[in-house]
Design a protein around this motif. Structure first.
Motif, mmCIF file in Angstrom:
data_model
loop_
_atom_site.group_PDB
_atom_site.id
_atom_site.type_symbol
_atom_site.label_atom_id
_atom_site.label_comp_id
_atom_site.label_asym_id
_atom_site.label_seq_id
_atom_site.Cartn_x
_atom_site.Cartn_y
_atom_site.Cartn_z
ATOM 1 N N THR A 35 0.874 -1.169 0.000
ATOM 2 C CA THR A 35 0.000 0.000 0.000
ATOM 3 C C THR A 35 0.915 1.223 0.000
ATOM 4 N N PRO A 36 0.395 2.427 -0.167
ATOM 5 C CA PRO A 36 1.278 3.606 -0.165
ATOM 6 C C PRO A 36 2.156 3.673 1.081
ATOM 7 N N GLY A 37 3.459 3.652 0.868
ATOM 8 C CA GLY A 37 4.416 3.739 1.962
ATOM 9 C C GLY A 37 4.568 2.484 2.782
ATOM 10 N N ARG A 38 4.077 1.346 2.289
ATOM 11 C CA ARG A 38 4.114 0.130 3.100
ATOM 12 C C ARG A 38 4.315 -1.098 2.210
ATOM 13 N N PHE A 48 5.412 -17.483 -7.556
ATOM 14 C CA PHE A 48 5.391 -16.155 -8.183
ATOM 15 C C PHE A 48 4.078 -15.434 -7.862
ATOM 16 N N ALA A 49 3.533 -15.672 -6.679
ATOM 17 C CA ALA A 49 2.238 -15.111 -6.294
ATOM 18 C C ALA A 49 2.404 -13.769 -5.595
ATOM 19 N N TRP A 50 3.159 -12.885 -6.196
ATOM 20 C CA TRP A 50 3.416 -11.544 -5.664
ATOM 21 C C TRP A 50 3.577 -10.616 -6.861
ATOM 22 N N ALA A 51 3.296 -9.354 -6.669
ATOM 23 C CA ALA A 51 3.294 -8.417 -7.801
ATOM 24 C C ALA A 51 4.710 -8.036 -8.227
ATOM 25 N N ASN A 52 5.488 -7.486 -7.334
ATOM 26 C CA ASN A 52 6.881 -7.159 -7.612
ATOM 27 C C ASN A 52 7.572 -6.786 -6.310
ATOM 28 N N GLY A 53 8.884 -6.770 -6.352
ATOM 29 C CA GLY A 53 9.673 -6.316 -5.220
ATOM 30 C C GLY A 53 10.315 -4.984 -5.561
ATOM 31 N N PRO A 54 11.235 -4.497 -4.742
ATOM 32 C CA PRO A 54 11.844 -3.195 -5.018
ATOM 33 C C PRO A 54 12.764 -3.203 -6.230
ATOM 34 N N GLN A 55 13.258 -4.364 -6.633
ATOM 35 C CA GLN A 55 14.148 -4.440 -7.786
ATOM 36 C C GLN A 55 13.363 -4.701 -9.065
ATOM 37 N N GLN A 87 -1.504 -11.768 -9.356
ATOM 38 C CA GLN A 87 -1.816 -11.223 -8.031
ATOM 39 C C GLN A 87 -1.316 -9.785 -7.940
ATOM 40 N N PRO A 88 -2.031 -8.830 -8.527
ATOM 41 C CA PRO A 88 -1.567 -7.439 -8.476
ATOM 42 C C PRO A 88 -1.603 -6.891 -7.060
ATOM 43 N N ALA A 89 -0.721 -5.957 -6.777
ATOM 44 C CA ALA A 89 -0.729 -5.284 -5.487
ATOM 45 C C ALA A 89 -1.735 -4.135 -5.524
ATOM 46 N N ASN A 90 -2.041 -3.638 -4.345
ATOM 47 C CA ASN A 90 -2.906 -2.471 -4.232
ATOM 48 C C ASN A 90 -2.331 -1.260 -4.955
ATOM 49 N N THR A 91 -1.023 -1.250 -5.141
ATOM 50 C CA THR A 91 -0.348 -0.119 -5.760
ATOM 51 C C THR A 91 -0.173 -0.260 -7.271
ATOM 52 N N CYS A 92 -0.529 -1.403 -7.842
ATOM 53 C CA CYS A 92 -0.313 -1.651 -9.274
ATOM 54 C C CYS A 92 -1.330 -0.906 -10.143
ATOM 55 N N CYS A 138 7.004 3.168 -6.935
ATOM 56 C CA CYS A 138 7.229 4.492 -6.343
ATOM 57 C C CYS A 138 6.207 4.792 -5.253
ATOM 58 N N ILE A 139 5.025 4.182 -5.327
ATOM 59 C CA ILE A 139 3.991 4.395 -4.313
ATOM 60 C C ILE A 139 4.305 3.597 -3.063
ATOM 61 N N ALA A 140 4.622 2.321 -3.229
ATOM 62 C CA ALA A 140 4.879 1.455 -2.077
ATOM 63 C C ALA A 140 6.136 1.851 -1.322
ATOM 64 N N TRP A 141 7.173 2.306 -2.037
ATOM 65 C CA TRP A 141 8.461 2.547 -1.396
ATOM 66 C C TRP A 141 8.702 4.009 -1.065
#
Length: 373
Positions: free
Chosen positions: A56-59, A71-78, A159-164, A344-347
């Protein structure tokens, strides 16, 4: 139309073994320090099995889930950027001989064929933009060498994230181009499509079977649901006119009161490519190494020109980043520089949401256009 095959989950290790046999150094997602990063991968059991990423934003936090998927995650910081556009790279070395003469030599970089497993559609789109900048008419030698030695195994994002918001930019969640192999993960295994000669050769060496109609339908349905679940969007794909018509919008001042100008957003962005150069002299002054390092349009010295700062405050720096990313890139590369990955939203430490800021700034331009006779 590219043929679709099915790789049972228990044979995923065979893919890694085949890549290793072809001389590729395999890199894949793994859990490190509470996040998912790309690292050396030789054993499929090191993949993040049963792991999801809540963003989520900032989290950002990882969650353990009851499923066999890795691979059940949207993405990481890299993204792919650190593997191609190096955070720090030696460009050349200068040496002074006893007579005071200077000689310049390029710094050779160790090369290794790499296969990246788990690349998302948004990052493949970002790679195409990096290619346009670094592998175009004036190709960057280091980037070009690394790019030629790269094999990409993409995995579609179910599995998109809330920030995607990649559906908004047209860059996902389905993979259309850019990968040598494209995978769609199901509980029992992977739908597999080859998209290059190397990918086809890999398919020939894998224990594949024909997928059932149910497996095909499930894969397509999951990707469509991933698209529909995205709750964020930009107000359009070409915002050049709207943004440049609102350079004095009060929202720039408002966001500047929250922005720390830390540069987290550009560090995790898969398309940002600003850099600076530094000399690293030896202690005795006989030699020096010329370095290129990542930089940010949020740093003060980035806009320093002949004794003055062109962008002296956070307001003008944030405005430069957003207007260039979503507006100016259309003049340079024919499209926006944003692929909707949401990093950029999550981090962002204070949770600034690029989509919210853009919608607020562009709203006045949209309303004016609608009111015009």
């Amino acid at each position: 139309m590219t043929a679709t095959h099915f790789l049972p989950r228990q044979h995923l290790q065979t893919l890694l073994d085949q890549l290793d046999a072809l001389g590729y150094r395999c890199i894949g997602p793994q859990v490190r320090d509470g996040t998912i990063v790309f690292d050396r991968l030789s054993d499929a059991t090191a993949l993040p099995v049963g792991i999801g990423a809540h963003q989520t934003p900032g989290r950002y936090r990882l969650e353990h889930q009851d499923h066999p998927r890795c691979f059940a995650w949207a993405n990481g910081p890299q993204a792919l950027k650190p593997l191609l556009f190096a955070p720090q790279e030696r460009l050349w070395r200068t040496e002074r001989d006893d007579a005071g003469r200077l000689s310049f030599t390029s710094e050779p970089q160790p090369m290794q064929r790499q296969a990246i497993i788990g690349v998302r559609a948004c990052d493949l789109a970002a790679l195409a933009l990096q290619d346009a900048h670094f592998a175009g008419p004036r190709a960057d030698p280091g980037y070009s060498r690394r790019r030629r030695d790269l094999l990409l195994v993409g995995v579609e994002c179910g599995q998109p994230a809330n920030t995607c918001f990649c559906a908004s930019t047209g860059d996902g969640p389905a993979i259309s181009t850019g990968a040598d192999l494209a995978l769609t993960e199901l509980d029992t295994g992977f739908l597999v499509r080859a998209a290059s000669e190397v990918g086809s050769a890999l398919c020939d060496a894998l224990p594949l079977r024909a997928p059932s109609d149910e497996e095909r339908a499930q894969g397509a349905a999951e990707i469509e649901q991933a698209r529909l679940r995205q709750c964020r969007s930009l107000p359009g794909r070409n915002l050049r006119e709207s943004l440049f018509a609102n350079l004095d919008h009060p929202r720039w001042d408002e966001v500047a009161t929250r922005c720390l100008a830390c540069g987290n957003c550009v560090a995790v962005c898969p398309t940002c490519f600003c850099s600076t150069e530094r000399e690293q002299p030896s202690i005795d002054g006989s030699s020096s190494t010329h370095l290129r390092l990542w930089d940010s349009c949020f740093s003060a010295e980035h806009s320093y020109v002949h004794g003055r700062l062109l962008r002296p405050d956070t307001r003008t720096r944030y405005r430069q980043w957003l207007t260039h990313k979503l507006g100016g890139w259309h003049d340079q590369y024919g499209r926006s520089g944003c692929v909707g990955c949401g990093r950029c939203i999550a981090w962002c430490p204070v949770g600034i949401d690029l989509t919210a800021e853009t919608n607020a700034i562009c709203a006045d331009a949209s309303e004016s256009a609608q009111e015009a006779p």
